[in-house]
Scaffold this active site. Structure first.
Site, mmCIF file in Angstrom:
data_model
loop_
_atom_site.group_PDB
_atom_site.id
_atom_site.type_symbol
_atom_site.label_atom_id
_atom_site.label_comp_id
_atom_site.label_asym_id
_atom_site.label_seq_id
_atom_site.Cartn_x
_atom_site.Cartn_y
_atom_site.Cartn_z
ATOM 1 N N ASP A 148 60.909 49.686 15.096
ATOM 2 C CA ASP A 148 59.354 50.164 15.394
ATOM 3 C C ASP A 148 59.486 51.302 16.217
ATOM 4 O O ASP A 148 59.765 51.114 17.465
ATOM 5 C CB ASP A 148 58.747 48.835 16.046
ATOM 6 C CG ASP A 148 57.355 49.244 16.521
ATOM 7 O OD1 ASP A 148 56.838 50.285 16.287
ATOM 8 O OD2 ASP A 148 56.820 48.354 16.875
ATOM 9 N N HIS B 50 80.129 53.936 5.269
ATOM 10 C CA HIS B 50 80.451 52.454 5.086
ATOM 11 C C HIS B 50 81.819 52.321 5.710
ATOM 12 O O HIS B 50 81.931 51.029 6.106
ATOM 13 C CB HIS B 50 80.413 51.990 3.847
ATOM 14 C CG HIS B 50 79.817 50.628 3.547
ATOM 15 N ND1 HIS B 50 79.744 49.752 4.680
ATOM 16 C CD2 HIS B 50 79.140 50.285 2.498
ATOM 17 C CE1 HIS B 50 79.415 48.747 4.271
ATOM 18 N NE2 HIS B 50 78.880 48.863 2.990
#
Length: 413
Positions: A382, A157
């Protein structure tokens, strides 16, 4: 479930396919604020087409080649965390590469269809970076017995937030599926973190701390975490928004839902009526600065905002419109000056240290944190080949109608 139910069959390091800048990447105070959050786990589940083979639509060689191409633009992910000469945390960018594991498991996608994050998910499908804490990004591809695939990642992070994370995944998947073959249509990340550098000298506007919440670090939990999924229909959202406006005006879905959840939590905790309760949430600063920084800014572009009120008011159904108004008011105050003041405050507070001094311990009962994912493009990953059905994203081709399932077993702000 245990780690023995996943067998790692391959381990490799994927490096950028072309030469990338080699330097120490400076981290802003917004990055340092989240450094102690460590590696955030992320898991995507993909179903294969009927009778399909995961090895076909998730070809490892193709994934590696696509990742290698994506790392040319997202080269900090291939670096390692380090410190500069002043002891400030930075990313040492020297093409060290992204660890990638390939594994097999007898589990199936349907076993995780409840969408509930859990420690088991992390142990099974997210690469362990405990022995390599300086790694920025690690990937694990797990082929499941049903033909489906679990794609797990551990991302630090200190280097990126949710918006940057999904920008990377969209780019990687575009190269993998062939949609990014030319690269012309892909939006390049902006790595100029000096856009969020503190002013010289720093200056904190008096109004900043009325809505900016600086002292927020990861909490140490004293017990097990329970995860629940609540489905809220479109009609219910519309009813909440009407209740928050009295039939007039306008309020966002986030403000309406956050007000409702805040009210429910305060009531469930049975806080004293006179207690001051606070709702805290991350807000994206990219479009709030003047001039605005690019939407493609790669890093942490968020600050923590807060709204507060008396428990008796927040728990009252009659005050829902007022509570939503408090949340909306906090968001509306996030202008250029407030953002710069927040950055300046953090820079002064951190004092250039490598990691922020955040207090440990549980959140007080009077405080609630929520994370907004409504505008996150999380479902654009995808990885399908153009001629293979079974690996669609929610927002892509109409000919594909099976979206991947996304589970986050940590929290990205």
């Amino acid at each position: 479930m245990g780690v023995e139910e996943v067998k790692v069959v391959e381990s490799s390091i994927v490096k950028p396919s072309e030469e990338t800048p080699r330097h120490g990447l400076w981290l802003s105070s917004l990055d340092l604020m989240l450094a102690k959050s460590g590696h955030v786990p992320l898991v995507y589940f993909y179903r294969s087409c009927a009778g399909g083979d995961g090895d076909v639509f998730f070809d490892v060689a193709r994934l590696k080649a696509a990742l290698s191409r994506a790392l040319v633009s997202f080269y900090p992910l291939a670096g390692r965390l380090g410190v500069d000469v002043d002891g400030r945390l930075q990313v040492d960018c020297a093409e060290q590469g992204v660890p990638l594991l390939v594994a097999h498991s007898d589990h199936t996608v349907d076993e995780f269809s409840s969408f509930k994050p859990s420690p088991e998910l992390r142990r099974l499908f997210v690469p362990c970076v405990g022995d390599s804490p300086s790694v920025v990004c690690a990937i694990q591809v797990t082929f499941l017995r049903c033909g489906g695939v679990a794609l797990g990642a551990a991302l630090h992070h200190a280097v990126l937030d949710g918006a940057s994370t999904f920008h990377f995944f969209r780019t990687w998947s575009a190269f993998s599926s062939g949609d990014g073959a030319s690269g012309a249509a892909l939006e390049l990340p902006c790595h100029d973190r000096t856009l969020l550098r503190a002013r010289s000298p720093p200056a904190v506007h008096p109004k900043t701390l009325s809505v900016f919440c600086p002292k927020l670090g990861p909490s140490e939990l004293s017990g097990a975490v329970a995860n629940e999924i609540f489905i809220i229909s479109k009609d219910q959202v519309a009813a909440l928004k009407r209740a928050c406006t009295g039939g007039g005006g306008d309020v966002s879905t986030f403000c309406a839902l956050a007000a409702h959840v805040w009210r429910c939590v305060v009531a469930a905790r049975r806080l004293p009526p006179d207690a001051t309760t606070r709702l805290v949430f991350p807000a994206n600063v990219r479009g709030r600065l003047r001039p605005p920084i690019p939407v493609s800014y790669f890093g942490n572009g968020i600050i923590m905002l807060g709204a507060s009120g008396k428990a008796r008011d927040v728990a009252s159904e009659e005050h829902l419109a007022s509570i939503a108004g408090r949340i909306k008011g906090a968001i509306s105050q996030m202008d250029d000056e407030l953002v710069h003041s927040a950055i300046d405050y953090l820079e002064l507070d951190l004092g250039g240290s490598s990691l922020p001094a955040m207090p440990a311990g549980n959140l007080p009962k009077t405080e609630l944190r929520v994370v907004k994912w409504l505008d996150m493009t999380a479902y654009g990953a995808d990885f399908a080949l153009p001629h293979v059905s079974g690996l669609p994203a929610l927002s892509c081709r109409q000919s594909r109608n099976m979206p991947p399932m996304l589970l986050i077993s940590g929290t990205f702000w």
